[in-house]
Write an enzyme that holds these catalytic residues in place. Structure first.
Site, short mmCIF file in Angstrom:
data_model
loop_
_atom_site.label_atom_id
_atom_site.label_comp_id
_atom_site.label_asym_id
_atom_site.label_seq_id
_atom_site.Cartn_x
_atom_site.Cartn_y
_atom_site.Cartn_z
N GLY A 126 0.81 -1.22 0.00
CA GLY A 126 0.00 0.00 0.00
C GLY A 126 0.84 1.26 0.00
O GLY A 126 0.63 2.15 0.82
N ASP A 176 -3.89 -7.14 -4.39
CA ASP A 176 -4.82 -6.85 -3.30
C ASP A 176 -4.41 -7.68 -2.08
O ASP A 176 -4.58 -8.91 -2.07
CB ASP A 176 -6.23 -7.24 -3.78
CG ASP A 176 -7.28 -7.04 -2.70
OD1 ASP A 176 -6.92 -6.79 -1.54
OD2 ASP A 176 -8.48 -7.15 -3.03
N TYR A 226 -11.48 -2.49 13.05
CA TYR A 226 -10.17 -1.87 12.84
C TYR A 226 -9.27 -2.04 14.08
O TYR A 226 -8.10 -2.42 13.97
CB TYR A 226 -10.38 -0.39 12.52
CG TYR A 226 -9.13 0.39 12.19
CD1 TYR A 226 -8.49 0.20 10.96
CD2 TYR A 226 -8.59 1.32 13.07
CE1 TYR A 226 -7.34 0.92 10.64
CE2 TYR A 226 -7.46 2.04 12.75
CZ TYR A 226 -6.84 1.84 11.54
OH TYR A 226 -5.70 2.56 11.23
N ALA A 271 -9.48 -4.29 16.42
CA ALA A 271 -9.10 -5.70 16.60
C ALA A 271 -7.98 -6.07 15.64
O ALA A 271 -7.03 -6.77 16.01
CB ALA A 271 -10.32 -6.60 16.37
#
Ligand code: NDP
Length: 249
Positions: A13, A65, A157, A159
């Protein structure tokens, strides 16, 4: 700090935001870069040219991805194919999909866990094989202050980011004798597209939690990432370091 020439890195990313800034910071040290992106191809291509032109490193782009196991395997194996080794892995790709638990659908839970946490497992495992072979490695995870403090509307998020902390500490112990370090940076609120979408009222509210009274910049994370990935940080492993204007105090 031009001390780890010929090392090869993959930053998941890295077409935008914090990942992009980390790529630039590593390139400044002479580290070759693989830029991974999922949707933002133009941004990835701009970054590739900038890294080659301004920093003279090798820079390649691999689309994939990270929420998919096969893509993770492919991104890592292609990196090794291109450069011969993978020495530095930055697990940075991450998403949010917020709502209160009572309204959260399965998809929001599964998508966030797959992208933010499963990807850390599926990228680190094949990357580690290359690091073990070369007896040197850095795995750096980008967590979040929310993984420490929790936050309303972000059970998925928080967790995922809390899971990353357990992963970091366990793997750090597993590979500590192998010259491989595993650490996590937990950013607070950093000015990126993730934060841009917040309403002014939300931003004003969040400001009350930040002792320094303002959001951070991507470079605040990238400078520390540059150090953690360098030779100089060789005695530092299993750590969770907050860069958050004091939010986690
Ligand atoms: P941005 O939204 O600015 O960038 C996210 C990056 O992740 C993009 O390059 C995007 O690429 C990539 N990405 C998203 N999903 C996938 C995927 N499935 N596969 C591959 N790449 C993907 O995010 P930030 O820079 O703000 O966030 C980076 C990391 O920092 C995240 O893990 C985030 O949780 C964490 N963080 C951010 C904070 C902040 O305030 N900004 C605070 C705390 C933590 P593309 O557009 O090509 O899909």
């Amino acid at each position: 700090m031009n001390n780890i020439n010929n090392k090869n890195s993959l930053i998941t990313g890295s077409s935008k935001g914090i990942g992009r800034a980390i790529a630039i910071e590593l390139a400044k040290q002479g580290i070759n870069i693989v830029i991974n992106y999922n949707k933002s191809q133009a941004e990835a291509e701009d970054l590739r040219l900038e890294l080659i032109k301004d920093h003279g490193v090798k820079a390649e782009i691999i689309k994939g991805d990270v929420s998919k196991k096969d893509d993770c395997n492919n991104i890592v194996s292609k990196t090794i194919e291109l450069y011969g080794s993978l020495d530095i892995l930055v697990n940075n790709a991450g998403i949010i999909d917020d709502s209160l638990l009572i309204r959260m659908n399965d998809d929001a839970w599964e998508k966030v866990l797959r992208t933010n946490l499963d990807s850390v497992f599926y990228c680190s495992k094949p990357a580690l094989k290359s690091m073990l072979k070369n007896k040197w490695g850095r795995i750096l995870n980008i967590g979040s202050v929310v993984g420490i403090r929790g936050n309303i509307g972000q059970v998925n998020y928080s967790a995922s980011k809390a899971g990353m902390i357990g992963f970091t500490k366990s793997l750090a112990k597993e590979v500590a004798k192998r010259n491989i370090t595993v650490n996590t940076i937990t950013p607070g609120y950093i000015n990126t597209e993730t934060v841009d979408v917040l309403k002014q009222e939300q931003k004003d509210n969040i400001m009350n939690w930040i002792p320094q009274g303002h959001f951070g910049e991507v470079e605040d994370i990238a400078y520390l990432a540059g150090f953690i990935c360098s030779e100089k940080a060789k005695y530092m492993t299993g750590q969770v370091i907050s860069v958050d204007g004091g939010m986690a105090i």
